[in-house]
Scaffold this active site. Structure first.
Site, mmCIF file in Angstrom:
data_model
loop_
_atom_site.group_PDB
_atom_site.id
_atom_site.type_symbol
_atom_site.label_atom_id
_atom_site.label_comp_id
_atom_site.label_asym_id
_atom_site.label_seq_id
_atom_site.Cartn_x
_atom_site.Cartn_y
_atom_site.Cartn_z
ATOM 1 N N TYR A 103 87.267 21.478 22.649
ATOM 2 C CA TYR A 103 86.401 20.292 22.708
ATOM 3 C C TYR A 103 85.793 19.946 21.352
ATOM 4 O O TYR A 103 85.429 18.810 21.110
ATOM 5 C CB TYR A 103 85.276 20.484 23.736
ATOM 6 N N LYS A 158 94.935 33.109 28.068
ATOM 7 C CA LYS A 158 96.354 32.755 28.170
ATOM 8 C C LYS A 158 97.007 33.475 26.991
ATOM 9 O O LYS A 158 97.587 32.871 26.088
ATOM 10 C CB LYS A 158 96.466 31.217 28.085
ATOM 11 N N ASP A 215 96.176 30.530 34.662
ATOM 12 C CA ASP A 215 96.922 29.949 35.784
ATOM 13 C C ASP A 215 96.846 30.853 37.013
ATOM 14 O O ASP A 215 96.635 30.395 38.138
ATOM 15 C CB ASP A 215 98.381 29.651 35.386
ATOM 16 N N ASP A 226 85.509 25.255 32.114
ATOM 17 C CA ASP A 226 85.195 23.939 32.666
ATOM 18 C C ASP A 226 85.958 23.742 33.979
ATOM 19 O O ASP A 226 85.397 23.381 35.016
ATOM 20 C CB ASP A 226 85.610 22.866 31.624
ATOM 21 N N ASP A 268 84.474 24.375 38.137
ATOM 22 C CA ASP A 268 84.513 23.278 39.111
ATOM 23 C C ASP A 268 85.320 23.672 40.349
ATOM 24 O O ASP A 268 84.944 23.360 41.479
ATOM 25 C CB ASP A 268 85.144 22.019 38.488
#
Ligand code: NAD
Length: 364
Positions: free
Chosen positions: A144, A194, A226, A250, A254
């Site tokens: 970000y 990852k 994943d 993030d 959620d």
């Protein structure tokens, strides 16, 4: 008697309504645990735009600077949606606050209350008995914010670039927050990465393992992001604390909130760089927004705001017993069948914002 200064920023919409109940609960905690809270209210968001001409007035920043923690409501609403994006309440109030106080650690609990499992979109057999997971997300690094970041025409095509950057020191400080949180819970930390494809993740995993040596009582496991997304839906009870970098956190936080089925009841904490004798300076707020559709009707659920108070006591003020008392009081009123409209179901008693606050304060 221990005394704490708290900046109270109710904001807009249902913010002031639910904040009044958070204050009621703080009073109950004060009496029971011999603590003293000096609360200073300040304007933020749309109301501050209307009165002071900007979403985060200097006076509000001053109040926050002079406090041990910030208790935040929520900001925004239809009235301010036509303003330029940079002047809109959320962006013009929350982002500067994050920056000013270096709020790098975002803690989001995903709590599915045993009596509210019917609200979860996941099968009852998976969520039976409820679950309680804490997601610790790095908030100021990664994709970000990394530079370069641009979108431009090149060689007859259009190319967009985002850069993922993490310094070892940034990973170390968020890892400490997550390990400390796990120490106070079920002592299981799942670090997300990852590492099979990303250099950032290789450094992430190596650093988390190094920091983990300082917390031998916490069991550390690693999951690729994943796989973590799948395991969360398949077996949320298998997690205690999840540690993730900005983008992964993030998305996973959620997903986790959605699996609980009670999104509107979840608090959150954003902890800052400043370490104090009792914890970390931070901003504590509900995960949801200002709910303009129900604002002013006295029917909003104050539980997310009240659980934000519990997080503040736990992570900023170093008062875990008081935090536990609030968590237990919320559990009790839910067990007693009291419900605001958003979580009401057949056979339970529908009550308003104030009654819910009073019931929780009484249970303390
Ligand atoms: P929202 O969370 O405000 O509302 C979504 C739905 O959930 C609505 O139906 C609402 O009634 C319900 N809801 C939310 N909180 C509730 C509560 N405590 N009790 C009962 N029901 C509740 O999200 P939105 O509609 O996308 O956003 C509304 C405004 O809030 C927007 O202006 C948005 O920018 C702002 N917002 C602010 C923050 C923040 O201050 N951190 C976060 C999210 C949204």
């Amino acid at each position: 008697m221990k005394s704490f200064k708290i900046a109270v920023l109710p904001g807009d919409g249902i913010g002031p309504e639910v904040m009044a109940e958070a204050r009621r609960v703080l009073s109950a905690v004060e009496a029971k645990f011999s603590l003293q809270f000096e609360l200073t209210e300040a304007r933020v968001g749309g109301i501050a735009i209307d009165v002071d001409g900007k979403a985060l007035p200097e006076e509000t920043v001053r109040v926050c600077r002079e406090s041990d923690a910030i208790l935040f409501g929520s900001v925004g609403g239809p009235k301010w949606e036509s303003l330029p994006p940079n002047e809109q309440p959320e962006r013009a109030a929350l982002l500067p606050l994050r920056k000013l106080f270096g709020l790098f650690a975002n803690l989001r609990p995903g709590i599915c209350f045993p009596k509210l499992t019917h609200a979860s979109p996941v099968k009852e057999s998976i969520v039976a008995g409820g679950f309680d997971v804490l997601c610790v997300r790095e908030l100021t690094g990664g994709l970000y914010f990394g530079q370069p970041k641009y979108c431009r025409e090149e060689d007859g095509d259009v190319i967009a670039v985002d850069t993922m950057v993490y310094k070892k020191s940034e990973i170390e400080r968020i890892a400490h927050v997550a390990f400390k949180a796990a120490q106070g819970r079920r002592k299981l930390l799942t670090s997300i990465d990852k590492a099979n494809v990303l250099e950032n993740s290789v450094l992430w995993r190596k650093t988390v393992i190094e920091i983990g040596k300082q917390y031998p009582e916490v069991t550390l496991q690693h999951l690729y992001v994943d796989n973590a997304a799948m395991q969360l839906v398949k077996n949320p009870k298998g997690f205690d604390v999840i540690l993730a970098e900005n983008l992964f956190g993030d998305i996973l936080s959620d997903e986790m909130a959605m699996i609980t089925g009670s999104l509107g009841m979840l608090p959150s904490a954003s902890l800052g760089l400043q370490e104090t004798a009792t914890g970390r300076f931070g901003l504590f707020e509900p995960s949801g927004g200002t709910a303009p559709d129900i604002a002013g009707k006295g029917i909003a659920n104050p539980i997310a705001q009240i659980l934000s108070v519990a997080m503040m006591l736990r992570y900023a003020l170093g008062e875990p017993a008081a935090a536990d008392a609030i968590d237990a009081a919320v559990l009790k009123v839910i067990d007693d069948g009291l419900r605001t409209g958003d979580i009401w179901s057949e056979g339970t008693r529908r009550i308003g914002t104030k009654e819910m606050g009073e019931a929780i304060a009484a249970a303390i």
